[in-house]
Design a protein around this motif. Structure first.
Motif, PDB file in Angstrom:
ATOM      1  N   UNK A 149       0.723  -1.165  -0.092  1.00 48.93           N
ATOM      2  CA  UNK A 149       0.015   0.160   0.043  1.00 48.93           C
ATOM      3  C   UNK A 149       1.030   1.239   0.105  1.00 48.93           C
ATOM      4  N   UNK A 150       0.459   2.282  -0.820  1.00 49.17           N
ATOM      5  CA  UNK A 150       1.245   3.597  -0.709  1.00 49.17           C
ATOM      6  C   UNK A 150       0.068   4.601  -0.905  1.00 49.17           C
ATOM      7  N   UNK A 151      -0.047   5.226  -0.084  1.00 46.10           N
ATOM      8  CA  UNK A 151      -1.211   6.636  -0.037  1.00 46.10           C
ATOM      9  C   UNK A 151      -0.437   7.742   0.506  1.00 46.10           C
ATOM     10  N   UNK A 152      -0.028   8.797  -0.303  1.00 47.39           N
ATOM     11  CA  UNK A 152       0.550   9.846   0.362  1.00 47.39           C
ATOM     12  C   UNK A 152       1.903   9.309   0.918  1.00 47.39           C
ATOM     13  N   UNK A 153       1.861  10.026   2.128  1.00 47.21           N
ATOM     14  CA  UNK A 153       3.086   9.787   3.053  1.00 47.21           C
ATOM     15  C   UNK A 153       3.096   8.404   3.312  1.00 47.21           C
ATOM     16  N   UNK A 154       2.178   7.512   3.497  1.00 39.83           N
ATOM     17  CA  UNK A 154       2.041   6.226   4.197  1.00 39.83           C
ATOM     18  C   UNK A 154       2.477   5.340   3.154  1.00 39.83           C
ATOM     19  N   UNK A 155       3.262   4.410   3.696  1.00 40.74           N
ATOM     20  CA  UNK A 155       3.922   3.119   3.025  1.00 40.74           C
ATOM     21  C   UNK A 155       3.763   1.925   3.859  1.00 40.74           C
ATOM     22  N   UNK A 156       3.105   0.799   3.400  1.00 41.16           N
ATOM     23  CA  UNK A 156       2.907  -0.555   3.948  1.00 41.16           C
ATOM     24  C   UNK A 156       3.533  -1.514   3.382  1.00 41.16           C
ATOM     25  N   UNK A 157       4.663  -1.994   4.035  1.00 44.81           N
ATOM     26  CA  UNK A 157       5.345  -3.272   3.536  1.00 44.81           C
ATOM     27  C   UNK A 157       4.898  -4.531   4.335  1.00 44.81           C
ATOM     28  N   UNK A 158       5.301  -5.542   3.593  1.00 51.08           N
ATOM     29  CA  UNK A 158       4.774  -7.077   4.091  1.00 51.08           C
ATOM     30  C   UNK A 158       6.064  -8.018   3.675  1.00 51.08           C
ATOM     31  N   UNK A 159       6.242  -8.767   4.547  1.00 50.73           N
ATOM     32  CA  UNK A 159       7.031 -10.083   4.167  1.00 50.73           C
ATOM     33  C   UNK A 159       6.262 -11.137   4.619  1.00 50.73           C
ATOM     34  N   UNK A 160       6.281 -12.094   3.654  1.00 50.34           N
ATOM     35  CA  UNK A 160       5.222 -13.379   3.834  1.00 50.34           C
ATOM     36  C   UNK A 160       6.237 -14.476   4.471  1.00 50.34           C
ATOM     37  N   UNK A 161       5.598 -14.984   5.726  1.00 45.56           N
ATOM     38  CA  UNK A 161       6.067 -15.927   6.593  1.00 45.56           C
ATOM     39  C   UNK A 161       5.023 -16.741   7.018  1.00 45.56           C
ATOM     40  N   UNK A 162       5.168 -18.174   6.680  1.00 46.52           N
ATOM     41  CA  UNK A 162       4.275 -19.147   7.300  1.00 46.52           C
ATOM     42  C   UNK A 162       4.917 -20.030   8.268  1.00 46.52           C
ATOM     43  N   UNK A 163       4.173 -20.619   9.131  1.00 45.12           N
ATOM     44  CA  UNK A 163       4.839 -21.505  10.199  1.00 45.12           C
ATOM     45  C   UNK A 163       3.651 -22.776  10.308  1.00 45.12           C
ATOM     46  N   UNK A 164       3.940 -23.740   9.847  1.00 47.72           N
ATOM     47  CA  UNK A 164       2.789 -24.891  10.245  1.00 47.72           C
ATOM     48  C   UNK A 164       1.312 -24.334   9.535  1.00 47.72           C
ATOM     49  N   UNK A 165       1.502 -23.880   8.432  1.00 45.25           N
ATOM     50  CA  UNK A 165       0.341 -23.400   7.685  1.00 45.25           C
ATOM     51  C   UNK A 165      -0.344 -22.099   8.403  1.00 45.25           C
TER      52      UNK A 165
END
Length: 506
Positions: free
Chosen positions: A304-320
């Motif tokens: 997500x990037x809206x103006x000054x706001x940025x949202x980052x995500x790193x995908x991690x899964x453990x046991x589903x």
């Protein structure tokens, strides 16, 4: 007269009309004018004329198709009788022609055998061409076998005209009826289309509502609801909550709460409670890793990037189970890091900006800047309800360099407590969340005092959440992508509203 060249086989009614036309031409009945000259014969067409007039009047009156079909039956009976009568007439004509030919042949044979024999006077006369005219008196075609050919011909013509007129009216009625039925069919098709659209809409709504009965259609290891239906239902529930929250916000009159702010040194101290070492470890980890820029890191996705706001995500899964770390950066004008962290940590105003909480309570107050909180979140069907037990601590991190700003931090991480044990009613989630704020001040012009127009707060929000349970990974990621930006915008707007017109709290 009918000679050799005009003889026809009139044994069949289908072949008799040629002879009929020939006879009508010879006898003066074959033309339309000859029929009109004999006005006395019009009385024979009165029945057919009456039927024709009835057909015309019924057309004007709009008789139904059934009545017209009955008229057609009447015309058919009349026509059949007329055809039979005309067939008899043509058969008689054929017999007369055959007899005449037989007599002519006998006369010729006699002349060959007895060329000098005198003929009775009046039998034959010789014309200029040498042909002989038959002088035998033949029966008149008009009265042959008691049949009035002219009258039958007029009646036949009137009957066929009546049939054509009635048939034309029947066709018109059928066309009108077909048009009427077509309109009804079109209306029914339109109704059907509307019903199908309403059915599809209702089915879509049902998919988004709790219309499935029993625990098999809720979140669980053996849930019968598929991933798409799960997502649709969660999204619909969140939409309803948003609408309710908007109504509540428009009707809500905020009551100012005076929450005392402890001295700054209280927030700077490590503390002596039993979780003090754990709190310090969490704070140092966040200060070391959470403030690192992840914009160029391939492991982090900008969602997500809206103006000054940025949202980052790193995908991690453990046991589903989805354990995606999330990081958001934002910049807010007019507020300080102290004010943002204070309202984020203060439980007295928690319900004013946090819309996902059903209820919460402070289980234990560890110190002036650390508490243990238990809270349950609103259930979003078909997902199970979640609760969380966490320690919340607020800290001020003094800058090591005079050019660097002070840092305010609130960290929330899961702990265990005997007064808030897990229950079967809720799925216990595990969290590790931090709100890190730094205040940047731009010097005012001249000797003016610093106002809120001169301050800017840089926010770094990190969240590591283990939701537990069996919710689909795609649903959890979609909800996180939707809810985290909303949370940041809602919370920062709340702080701006609360601090407007108040002294700046550095």
């Amino acid at each position: 007269m009918l000679g050799r060249s005009n003889r026809r086989d009139c044994s069949s009614v289908l072949l008799c009309f040629g002879c009929w036309n020939g006879l009508m031409a010879e006898s003066g009945y074959g033309s339309e004018t000859s029929l009109r000259r004999h006005g006395s014969m019009l009385s024979l067409t009165s029945a057919a004329s009456a039927l024709s007039a009835t057909s015309t009047s019924s057309f004007k009156k709009g008789h139904r198709l059934r009545e017209k079909l009955a008229e057609m039956e009447t015309f058919r009976d009349i026509l059949c009788r007329q055809v039979d009568t005309l067939q008899k007439y043509f058969d008689s004509c054929a017999d007369v022609v055959s007899k005449d030919e037989f007599q002519r042949d006998r006369v010729e044979e006699d002349e060959e055998d007895f060329p000098t024999t005198a003929r009775p006077e009046g039998e034959h006369n010789h014309n200029n061409n040498g042909s002989k005219e038959k002088l035998f008196s033949l029966a008149s075609p008009k009265t042959m076998n008691g049949i009035d050919f002219k009258g039958e011909a007029i009646t036949f013509k009137a009957t066929t005209a009546g049939i054509l007129s009635t048939l034309s009216h029947c066709i018109e009625l059928m066309v009108k009826r077909e048009d009427s039925w077509q309109k009804r069919v079109d209306k029914e098709l339109e109704k059907r289309r509307r019903v199908e659209d309403a059915y599809k809409s209702a089915m879509n709504e049902l998919k988004k509502k709790s219309h499935y009965g029993g625990p098999d259609y809720e979140e669980g290891p053996n849930s019968l609801i598929n991933e798409d239906e799960f997502f649709d239902a969660v999204e619909a529930a969140l939409d309803r909550q948003d609408k309710i929250e908007e109504q509540c916000q428009s009707e809500k009159v905020r009551i100012p709460r005076l929450t005392p702010v402890p001295p700054g040194d209280v927030y700077s101290s490590i503390g002596t409670h039993r979780f003090a070492a754990k709190v310090e470890e969490m704070v140092q980890n966040h200060m070391t890793y959470s403030l690192q820029d992840v914009g160029g890191d391939a492991n982090w996705q900008l969602v997500i990037e809206e103006g000054e706001m940025k949202v980052y995500r790193r995908e991690v899964e453990e046991n589903g189970i989805v354990l995606d770390p999330l990081k958001a950066t934002h910049a807010v004008k007019g507020v300080t890091g102290h004010e943002l962290c204070h309202y984020f940590w203060d439980t007295a105003v928690r319900m004013d900006w946090e819309t996902t909480i059903e209820n919460f309570n402070v289980v234990e107050t560890l110190s002036d800047n650390a508490v243990i909180v238990y809270q349950t979140h609103k259930r979003v069907w078909p997902a199970s309800q979640r609760d969380v037990l966490y320690l919340s601590a607020i800290r001020k991190i003094l800058a090591t360099n005079e050019n660097d700003p002070d840092t305010w931090l609130v960290c929330n991480f899961s702990v265990d407590h005997d007064n808030a044990l897990p229950t079967n009613r809720c799925v216990r989630a595990k969290i590790n969340v931090a709100m890190i704020c730094q205040t940047l001040v731009s010097p005012p012009e001249g000797d003016k005092e610093i106002s809120r127009d001169n301050i800017l707060c840089k926010i770094t929000y990190v969240a590591n959440v283990n939701p537990g349970g069996w919710a689909p990974a795609s649903v959890l990621r979609a909800v996180a992508k939707r809810e985290y930006p909303k949370f940041l915008k809602r919370f920062t707007s709340f702080v701006q509203e609360k601090t407007a017109g108040k002294p700046i709290l550095f």
